[in-house]
Design an enzyme around this catalytic site. Sequence first.
Site, short mmCIF file in Angstrom:
data_model
loop_
_atom_site.label_atom_id
_atom_site.label_comp_id
_atom_site.label_asym_id
_atom_site.label_seq_id
_atom_site.Cartn_x
_atom_site.Cartn_y
_atom_site.Cartn_z
N CYS A 18 21.33 102.38 46.89
CA CYS A 18 22.52 101.98 47.63
C CYS A 18 23.31 100.89 46.92
O CYS A 18 24.52 100.78 47.08
CB CYS A 18 22.15 101.53 49.04
SG CYS A 18 20.85 100.28 49.08
N HIS A 121 19.44 97.42 52.06
CA HIS A 121 20.59 98.32 52.06
C HIS A 121 21.89 97.56 51.79
O HIS A 121 22.11 96.47 52.31
CB HIS A 121 20.69 99.06 53.39
CG HIS A 121 21.71 100.16 53.37
ND1 HIS A 121 21.65 101.23 52.49
CD2 HIS A 121 22.86 100.34 54.09
CE1 HIS A 121 22.69 102.03 52.69
NE2 HIS A 121 23.44 101.50 53.64
N ASN A 136 29.76 103.44 53.71
CA ASN A 136 28.30 103.41 53.80
C ASN A 136 27.71 104.74 53.33
O ASN A 136 28.04 105.80 53.87
CB ASN A 136 27.89 103.13 55.25
CG ASN A 136 26.43 102.74 55.38
OD1 ASN A 136 25.59 103.17 54.59
ND2 ASN A 136 26.14 101.93 56.37
#
Length: 269
Positions: A18, A121, A136
């Site tokens: 991520c 994250h 996202n």
Amino acid sequence: MAGTAGFIYFEHQDGELCGMHCVNTLLQGSYFTEVDLAMLAQELDEKERQLMLEMGTETTDFLKYMAEDSGNVADSGNYSLQVLEKALSNFQLQVTPLTSAELQGINPIHEQAFICHLRSHWFTIRRIEGKWYNLNSLFDEPQKLGDFYLQAFLDTLRAQGWGIFVVRGNLPIPNRRETNGVGKWINVNDLGRPKAPKIITDRDLEAAIQASLREANNTSHTSHGVPALHFEPPPPHHEVIRDEDDEELQKALEESELQAAMQASLQNR
């Protein structure tokens, strides 16, 4: 150079990369690979090691440091804030915590981008062609955010413990260059209509990471990465109102949904 007007660069979640997704969607292009960021992490590790050596090899801090794994990249590919900052510094971009004294009282809609972090994250919120998007990588596609939603979304993220950083500087002009096999260019006309953003809780995050790792173990890993995870925001509780005369009613319903979503998220903390 292919035109980028009306297109958004987006990357789906690949393992625990991520941090890479966050940087690339912020820059709007496949600028960094997993290897690129790992090399930056190694450079930071070496600088930290040299600093520790200068303090002496017999100190408790040095022995503890040498016994630990890298603090800048995990084996799974999760990167530290310092790695992301170093990557973005190549574009003369500055990353500042939203809680810093110099940013108190700012109006978020006047900024150009934010990066958000909780546990392992990272994700980006960015203004593109005058409109805000939640990029996202745990979602299927970018989520449109109105000005009202942006402020409320940031407030809710902060209440949930997310670290939020303002990105300032001249972001590169989007260029529909070849992707890294993970990302893709999405036509904004193909995106769903604006909706209340889904808040990713600790439980959601842990489940996503574990599911991704299980999928990676059960699937042969190619140069294009493992199959992406897809998190759908909750469906709206009403039919879309098409009549232009009912815009105010539509807006009221959307704001009501946002408040309900935020309240439900906070109750589940």
